[in-house]
Design an enzyme around this catalytic site. Structure first.
Site, PDB file in Angstrom:
ATOM      1  N   ASP A  20       0.813  -1.305   0.060  1.00  8.52           N
ATOM      2  CA  ASP A  20      -0.024   0.007  -0.069  1.00  8.52           C
ATOM      3  C   ASP A  20       0.748   1.201   0.020  1.00  8.52           C
ATOM      4  OD1 ASP A  20      -3.150   0.640   1.480  1.00  8.52           O
ATOM      5  OD2 ASP A  20      -1.613   2.194   0.959  1.00  8.52           O
ATOM      6  N   ASP A 129      -3.561   2.321  -5.287  1.00 11.12           N
ATOM      7  CA  ASP A 129      -2.126   2.188  -4.764  1.00 11.12           C
ATOM      8  C   ASP A 129      -2.052   1.117  -3.691  1.00 11.12           C
ATOM      9  OD1 ASP A 129      -3.952   2.834  -2.459  1.00 11.12           O
ATOM     10  OD2 ASP A 129      -2.334   4.016  -1.472  1.00 11.12           O
ATOM     11  N   GLU A 130      -2.763   0.008  -4.406  1.00 14.11           N
ATOM     12  CA  GLU A 130      -2.883  -1.283  -3.213  1.00 14.11           C
ATOM     13  C   GLU A 130      -2.975  -2.348  -4.117  1.00 14.11           C
ATOM     14  OE1 GLU A 130      -6.207  -2.334  -0.073  1.00 14.11           O
ATOM     15  OE2 GLU A 130      -6.378  -0.535  -1.159  1.00 14.11           O
TER      16      GLU A 130
HETATM   17  P1  TTP Z   1      -5.232   5.230   0.812  1.00 12.59           P
HETATM   18  O1  TTP Z   1      -4.269   4.103   0.647  1.00 12.59           O
HETATM   19  O2  TTP Z   1      -6.476   5.116   1.499  1.00 12.59           O
HETATM   20  O3  TTP Z   1      -4.693   6.391   1.506  1.00 12.59           O
HETATM   21  P2  TTP Z   1      -3.135   7.021   1.178  1.00 12.59           P
HETATM   22  O4  TTP Z   1      -2.129   6.241   0.020  1.00 12.59           O
HETATM   23  O5  TTP Z   1      -3.107   8.607   0.695  1.00 12.59           O
HETATM   24  O6  TTP Z   1      -2.392   7.078   2.495  1.00 12.59           O
HETATM   25  P3  TTP Z   1      -2.005   5.783   3.485  1.00 12.59           P
HETATM   26  O7  TTP Z   1      -0.589   6.080   3.738  1.00 12.59           O
HETATM   27  O8  TTP Z   1      -2.640   6.039   4.821  1.00 12.59           O
HETATM   28  O9  TTP Z   1      -2.091   4.522   2.727  1.00 12.59           O
HETATM   29  O10 TTP Z   1      -5.820   5.732  -0.553  1.00 12.59           O
HETATM   30  C1  TTP Z   1      -5.005   5.939  -1.824  1.00 12.59           C
HETATM   31  C2  TTP Z   1      -5.420   7.172  -2.556  1.00 12.59           C
HETATM   32  O11 TTP Z   1      -6.749   7.113  -2.737  1.00 12.59           O
HETATM   33  C3  TTP Z   1      -5.166   8.406  -1.728  1.00 12.59           C
HETATM   34  O12 TTP Z   1      -4.061   8.810  -1.902  1.00 12.59           O
HETATM   35  C4  TTP Z   1      -6.001   9.264  -2.263  1.00 12.59           C
HETATM   36  C5  TTP Z   1      -7.112   8.435  -2.775  1.00 12.59           C
HETATM   37  N1  TTP Z   1      -8.419   8.713  -1.689  1.00 12.59           N
HETATM   38  C6  TTP Z   1      -9.237   9.504  -1.898  1.00 12.59           C
HETATM   39  O13 TTP Z   1      -9.466  10.185  -3.040  1.00 12.59           O
HETATM   40  N2  TTP Z   1     -10.143   9.577  -0.884  1.00 12.59           N
HETATM   41  C7  TTP Z   1     -10.454   9.126   0.089  1.00 12.59           C
HETATM   42  O14 TTP Z   1     -11.419   9.289   0.981  1.00 12.59           O
HETATM   43  C8  TTP Z   1      -9.354   8.342   0.350  1.00 12.59           C
HETATM   44  C9  TTP Z   1      -9.485   7.555   1.687  1.00 12.59           C
HETATM   45  C10 TTP Z   1      -8.477   7.714  -0.599  1.00 12.59           C
HETATM   46 MG    MG Z   2      -2.181   4.231   0.638  1.00 14.76          MG
END
Ligand code: TTP
Ligand code: MG
Length: 413
Positions: A20, A129-130
């Site tokens: 992730d 992103d996962e």
């Molecule tokens: P996430 O993996 O949930 O968050 P992240 O990568 O920004 O942070 P983390 O380090 O905690 O993993 O989500 C991936 C992307 O998806 C994030 O960069 C932006 C998008 N996203 C949104 O647009 N709206 C949201 O509410 C969330 C949770 C994510």
């Molecule tokens: Mg993330």
């Protein structure tokens, strides 16, 4: 256990990685604006530069320290973290606000997925992103920490963004592990550690337990995954139906879901960055030949044929140029890949280059019954078609040159 009769690999024999990316959109913005490194960055949906409408898509970890978080209104985020451009006092904490640029984030995501497909045959991307990887066939538990550490470094080198990785014998525990030590996390939970790793965590951490279920569980006196694991299964099923059984399984570290690959990759590639941008064309050509060799080793091992051969060239600061040439028929022909790659790099002679890549795409995953251009020409020119079209790697009428400035041409299913 089974699913529709399909045999499952016992979970203690599986090694599952969950990758992730850290504050992904913000990290992408930092990749193209390196001066944002270590600063609070906020990426807004429906946000425009200088405005205060929209909502936070993500915030860098520095911005999260000021209680800026996903889904918050930008106006509220601005109250907690004023816009950097508006504060003269550099001692005051200030945020760098940027609008969402999904096309760019998708192109970075493709680069990350390229790396994942390089290191594992079983990859399931579940969001931008996962992804989950099953690497059980590649290594044992003793090799897992080094493998995951190398993968993090490789992602950073190839795609320029940081990832957190969790390793566990099943998907639900691997996902919890990747989140456990973010950002830049690496948590390995070996089979005999799963129960003790999960036990102290809040039930909401588990896959399948949302805030409502967690509240109900609390009313039953169950706060942690350990307490849920010890709970009476019948009582859980009575209260939550079959989901009660599933979350009971997850709390005990049982999850027999298999990492199902979403499809074959659309391309195979390899990239490599120079320590410093170089304009030494000999150096550049040598690197390109090595990359071509590595890619064609994989295509030959996996019996993959390709119709398009391309290069990627990154010039400072982070300008991505892609060039490719399509043949009129699929081949697996390593010398041809090298020749075309060297041909395509010619136009960059004299320019500083920071990163190079070689890619083959338009793939066919059939058992190869012809493996070189010569064989293809022979099969294309059968007696009933003596003048049959043959691939024209050097630019004949059936050759297509694509000059595409966007990295997003590199796509996976
Ligand atoms: P996430 O993996 O949930 O968050 P992240 O990568 O920004 O942070 P983390 O380090 O905690 O993993 O989500 C991936 C992307 O998806 C994030 O960069 C932006 C998008 N996203 C949104 O647009 N709206 C949201 O509410 C969330 C949770 C994510
Ligand atoms: Mg993330």
């Amino acid at each position: 256990m089974s699913d529709g009769g399909r045999p499952r690999v016992p979970s203690e024999e599986r090694i599952v990685l969950h990758v992730d990316m850290d504050c992904f959109y913000a990290s992408c913005e930092r990749r193209r604006e390196p001066e944002l490194q270590n600063k609070p960055v906020v990426v807004g949906m429906g946000y425009e530069a200088g405005e205060s409408h929209g909502a936070v898509a993500t915030a860098s970890y520095e911005a999260r320290e000021h209680d800026v978080e996903s889904a918050q209104a930008i106006s509220q985020a601005l109250e907690r973290l004023p816009r950097a451009e508006n504060t003269d006092d550099s001692a005051e904490p200030a945020g760098h606000y940027r609008p969402v640029d999904l096309a760019y984030y998708e192109s970075v995501s493709e680069e990350v997925k390229d790396v994942l497909h390089e290191v594992a045959d079983t990859v399931r991307a579940v969001s931008i992103d996962e992804a989950y990887l099953d690497v059980s066939d590649r290594l044992g538990w003793e090799g897992a920490p080094v493998f995951a550490r190398n993968l993090k470094a490789r992602i950073h080198e190839a795609a320029g963004v940081p990832a957190s990785i969790g390793v566990a014998p099943n998907m639900s525990t691997a996902k919890i592990a990747s989140d456990y030590d973010k950002p830049d996390g690496l948590v390995v939970v070996a089979p005999d550690e799963v129960r003790s790793f999960l036990a102290p965590l809040a039930t909401e951490t588990l896959h399948g337990v949302g805030p409502v279920t967690a509240r109900e569980l609390r009313s039953m006196g169950i706060e942690t995954a350990g307490e849920l694991a010890e709970a009476d299964r019948h009582r859980l099923v009575e209260r939550f139906g079959s989901r009660g059984g599933t979350v009971h399984d997850h709390a005990r570290g049982h999850d027999d879901r298999v990492v199902e690959p979403v499809g074959n990759p659309k391309s195979l590639s390899n990239e490599s960055a120079f320590t410093e941008a170089t304009d030494s064309f000999d150096h550049i050509r040598d690197r390109l030949v090595a990359l071509a060799e590595e890619v064609t080793t994989r295509t030959s091992q996996r019996s993959v044929l390709y119709k398009t051969i391309g290069i990627k060239v990154v010039t400072p600061p982070f300008d991505v140029h892609t060039r490719s040439r399509s043949l009129s028929g699929p081949v697996d022909d390593p010398p041809l890949v090298e020749r075309i790659a060297l041909d395509l790099i010619e136009e960059f002679e004299g320019r500083p280059i920071r990163k190079l890549g070689v890619r083959v795409s338009n793939l066919s995953f059939v058992e190869a019954d012809q493996s070189s251009l010569e064989d293809w020409e022979r099969s294309a020119a059968e007696p009933n078609d003596p003048g049959g079209a043959s691939p024209q790697p050097d630019g004949g009428p059936t050759t297509e040159n694509e000059c595409d400035r966007q990295a997003s041409v590199f796509e996976f299913l």
